[in-house]
Design an enzyme around this catalytic site. Sequence first.
Site, PDB file in Angstrom:
ATOM      1  N   ARG A 218      -7.758  11.903  -3.974  1.00 44.71           N
ATOM      2  CA  ARG A 218      -8.918  11.242  -3.380  1.00 44.71           C
ATOM      3  C   ARG A 218     -10.072  12.228  -3.204  1.00 44.71           C
ATOM      4  NH1 ARG A 218      -8.125   9.307   2.653  1.00 44.71           N
ATOM      5  NH2 ARG A 218      -8.201  11.569   2.869  1.00 44.71           N
TER       6      ARG A 218
ATOM      7  N   TYR B 228     -15.472 -11.282   0.124  1.00 43.48           N
ATOM      8  CA  TYR B 228     -16.184 -10.025  -0.140  1.00 43.48           C
ATOM      9  C   TYR B 228     -17.456 -10.265  -0.951  1.00 43.48           C
ATOM     10  CZ  TYR B 228     -12.226  -7.376   1.664  1.00 43.48           C
ATOM     11  OH  TYR B 228     -11.255  -6.845   2.486  1.00 43.48           O
TER      12      TYR B 228
ATOM     13  N   ARG C 298      -2.957   5.985   1.128  1.00 43.55           N
ATOM     14  CA  ARG C 298      -3.610   7.016   1.918  1.00 43.55           C
ATOM     15  C   ARG C 298      -2.680   7.819   2.809  1.00 43.55           C
ATOM     16  NH1 ARG C 298      -7.452   2.682   4.677  1.00 43.55           N
ATOM     17  NH2 ARG C 298      -5.427   1.671   4.720  1.00 43.55           N
TER      18      ARG C 298
ATOM     19  N   ASP D 235      -6.967  -2.401  -7.272  1.00 43.60           N
ATOM     20  CA  ASP D 235      -7.653  -3.008  -6.134  1.00 43.60           C
ATOM     21  C   ASP D 235      -7.987  -4.452  -6.484  1.00 43.60           C
ATOM     22  OD1 ASP D 235      -8.956  -2.195  -3.417  1.00 43.60           O
ATOM     23  OD2 ASP D 235     -10.446  -3.460  -4.397  1.00 43.60           O
TER      24      ASP D 235
ATOM     25  N   ARG E 124       0.814  -1.220   0.000  1.00 44.03           N
ATOM     26  CA  ARG E 124       0.000   0.000   0.000  1.00 44.03           C
ATOM     27  C   ARG E 124       0.850   1.274   0.000  1.00 44.03           C
ATOM     28  NH1 ARG E 124      -4.870  -1.505   3.970  1.00 44.03           N
ATOM     29  NH2 ARG E 124      -6.101  -2.734   2.539  1.00 44.03           N
TER      30      ARG E 124
END
Length: 342
Positions: free
Chosen positions: A38, A151, A29, A74, A25
């Site tokens: 974002r 998921y 973020r 993703d 990652r």
Amino acid sequence: MIKNDLYLKALRGETVERPPVWMMRQAGRFLPEFRELRDKYDFFTRCQTPELASEITMMPIRRYPLDAAILFSDILVIPQAMGMDFQMIEGTGPWLETPIRTEEQVKNIIVPNVNDTLGYVFDAIEMTLEKLDNDIPLIGFAGSPWTILCYCVEGKGSKTFDLAKKFCFQYPEAAHELLQKITDTTIAYLKRKVEKGVSAVQIFDSWGGMLSPYDYQTYSWHYINQIVEALSPLTHVIAFGKGCWFALEEMTLSKVSALGVDWTIRPEMARTLTNHNMTLQGNFDPARLYSSPETIRKMVHQMIDRFGKDRYIVNLGHGILPNIPLENADAFIRAVVEWKEG
């Protein structure tokens, strides 16, 4: 030829002066430039717009002396391509309005033509390779079939994924059919990534540790290994199973080039379980990046000394957390770059 090929040397098991370093990652973020984008574009717009995905991939590379880039994307682009309308909702995370709960739903799921449905990923690879200019390798990735099933059945994130496990145990035939469809799509997807020029692929099994060792073999590793078998003749394959230390011996028997390990296992035990002849990747606790830069540097050097510099890729034990100070991430990376034997 790639100018800095430390990462590839480690995957080949060659002797190096220091181990390579990258962070799961890393294009994410914790970077202020990422957060700016974002605020302008929603998550899957960023994934599905090649220019944006490529730009995000490059953000940490411009900021830090990393030894590999990983394409911003993703794991849920695969089920999206298979016809499942996943959204990313602020404060909730992944969201599927109509989760997979019946055998009939599984039968209706398609194995798509990845060129038609995931072309934006392949375009992003081309753009990114041009920007990297052969300086460092580019990694492609996918989620493990089991993690994606979690998921698809749960419809969102979960601490236990009980609904996913219930589906597998109540409807094993449907579960295996779904897992096989995800596997077939993933193989085609990763093969195309390799054709487009990535130097290695990593399989993320984020929720493998939710399963018992027996069920892990049945519902997760069986399908990961199909991917490994299909891709290993074409490129390096790294398998990372969070919480899956119990499967390291079995995974070592496969054709993977490296195995990722999380922070819940000691380096010495990881080496023992993998017969001291497997390239390992990890395993710094991401929360440890809240420590002072001095502590981080000391702990990273200790970690390298314990794993050994060869057949080793320095990384976190999972993805970097969103509010890690930039200077602490820098301390982690530079601790590796500046490490010297002895």
